[in-house]
Design a protein around this motif. Sequence first.
Motif, short mmCIF file in Angstrom:
data_model
loop_
_atom_site.label_atom_id
_atom_site.label_comp_id
_atom_site.label_asym_id
_atom_site.label_seq_id
_atom_site.Cartn_x
_atom_site.Cartn_y
_atom_site.Cartn_z
N TYR A 211 -25.23 -23.97 -41.05
CA TYR A 211 -24.39 -22.97 -40.40
C TYR A 211 -25.24 -21.79 -39.90
O TYR A 211 -26.00 -21.20 -40.67
CB TYR A 211 -23.34 -22.43 -41.37
CG TYR A 211 -22.35 -23.45 -41.84
CD1 TYR A 211 -21.18 -23.70 -41.14
CD2 TYR A 211 -22.59 -24.18 -43.02
CE1 TYR A 211 -20.26 -24.64 -41.57
CE2 TYR A 211 -21.68 -25.13 -43.46
CZ TYR A 211 -20.52 -25.35 -42.73
OH TYR A 211 -19.61 -26.29 -43.17
N MET A 212 -25.09 -21.48 -38.62
CA MET A 212 -25.76 -20.32 -38.06
C MET A 212 -24.79 -19.13 -38.10
O MET A 212 -23.70 -19.21 -37.53
CB MET A 212 -26.18 -20.58 -36.61
CG MET A 212 -26.92 -19.41 -35.96
SD MET A 212 -28.48 -19.01 -36.81
CE MET A 212 -29.41 -20.52 -36.51
N LEU B 243 -25.16 -29.02 -36.83
CA LEU B 243 -25.42 -27.61 -36.52
C LEU B 243 -24.75 -27.27 -35.19
O LEU B 243 -25.38 -27.31 -34.13
CB LEU B 243 -26.93 -27.34 -36.46
CG LEU B 243 -27.36 -25.91 -36.10
CD1 LEU B 243 -26.76 -24.90 -37.07
CD2 LEU B 243 -28.88 -25.80 -36.07
N VAL C 222 -25.90 -21.53 -30.78
CA VAL C 222 -27.12 -21.76 -31.56
C VAL C 222 -28.36 -21.46 -30.74
O VAL C 222 -29.36 -20.97 -31.25
CB VAL C 222 -27.15 -23.23 -32.06
CG1 VAL C 222 -28.50 -23.58 -32.66
CG2 VAL C 222 -26.04 -23.48 -33.08
N ASP D 16 -22.09 -24.64 -32.80
CA ASP D 16 -21.95 -23.20 -32.58
C ASP D 16 -20.94 -22.59 -33.54
O ASP D 16 -19.93 -23.23 -33.86
CB ASP D 16 -21.52 -22.92 -31.15
CG ASP D 16 -22.58 -23.32 -30.13
OD1 ASP D 16 -23.74 -23.49 -30.52
OD2 ASP D 16 -22.22 -23.45 -28.94
N ASP E 239 -29.26 -25.91 -26.93
CA ASP E 239 -29.45 -25.97 -28.38
C ASP E 239 -30.68 -26.81 -28.72
O ASP E 239 -31.50 -26.45 -29.55
CB ASP E 239 -28.22 -26.56 -29.06
CG ASP E 239 -26.97 -25.76 -28.81
OD1 ASP E 239 -27.05 -24.52 -28.78
OD2 ASP E 239 -25.90 -26.37 -28.63
N ILE F 132 -33.30 -20.26 -36.96
CA ILE F 132 -32.98 -21.69 -36.90
C ILE F 132 -33.70 -22.42 -38.02
O ILE F 132 -33.11 -23.26 -38.73
CB ILE F 132 -33.37 -22.27 -35.53
CG1 ILE F 132 -32.45 -21.71 -34.44
CG2 ILE F 132 -33.29 -23.80 -35.56
CD1 ILE F 132 -32.87 -22.08 -33.03
N ALA G 78 -26.26 -15.67 -33.73
CA ALA G 78 -26.05 -16.55 -32.57
C ALA G 78 -25.45 -15.82 -31.38
O ALA G 78 -25.11 -16.45 -30.38
CB ALA G 78 -25.15 -17.72 -32.97
N VAL H 203 -26.28 -31.30 -32.37
CA VAL H 203 -25.99 -30.03 -31.72
C VAL H 203 -25.06 -30.30 -30.54
O VAL H 203 -24.72 -31.44 -30.24
CB VAL H 203 -27.28 -29.33 -31.24
CG1 VAL H 203 -28.18 -28.99 -32.41
CG2 VAL H 203 -28.03 -30.20 -30.22
#
Length: 200
Positions: free
Chosen positions: A94-95, A69, A108, A71, A29, A116, A100, A24
Motif C-alpha cells: 500500500y502506498m 500495488l 503510484v 493506486d 507505474d 516505492i 502518491a 500495477v
Amino acid sequence: MNREKVTTRQSDMDRLEIKEAIVVEGRDDTAALRKVTDALIIETHGFGIKRETWELLEKAYREKGLIILTDPDFSGEEIRRRLTERFPESRHSYMPRAKALKNGDIGVENASPEDIAKVLAKVCTPSHETIRMKFTQRDMDEAGLAGGAESRGKRQQVGEILGIGYGNSGTFIKKLNSFGVTRREFDEAVRRAGRGGNKR
C-alpha cells in the motif's frame, strides 16, 4: 527483520530483488517501479482487464506469487478487490496517499523511488539469486521475434503458446527469464508459431 535483499547497481540506490510479480495499473507505474526493481511487472490497464492479462496473472500467481500495488484511490481499491477475489493469497503493498499525491493527481507513479522501495520491501520475498539471463536479444533476433516486419505477430503467437502473453522485445525477454521458460519450450513454441500458431 529487514526483508530488503538488494544487489549493487550503478545507480544512486540499491535495487530490490523480488521473487513475486508486481501488479500495477499502468505504464507510468511500471516506469516508476523500474527505478527500484527488475521484478516482473504486470499492468492491469484499469478496470478492463483483458483475458490475456488474466491468464498471465494466473500463471504468475501459481508460479511466482503476486504483490498488488494499485493506486490509493477508489479505482485502485476496486481493482485490488477484484484481483484479491481471484487471487486470495496475493500479498498487498500500500502506498500512502500523501506519498502518491502530485499536483492533485493520485498515483503510484508519483511516489519517490525510496517510498516505492519501502512499501515493497515490507511484503516481498527477497530473491536469493538474480534471474539468470538465459534468453537475450540475440535469441529474439535469431528466432525472428524482433527486428522484422512479422516479428510482432510471431512474438504474440509464441507468447500465447508459452502462456506468458505479449510484450515488446525487452519485456518479452524479461518474461521468458522470469517464468523460467526452458530452451526446449522456447524452441518448440517458435517452431509451432512458424507452422501457424497453437496447433500441436
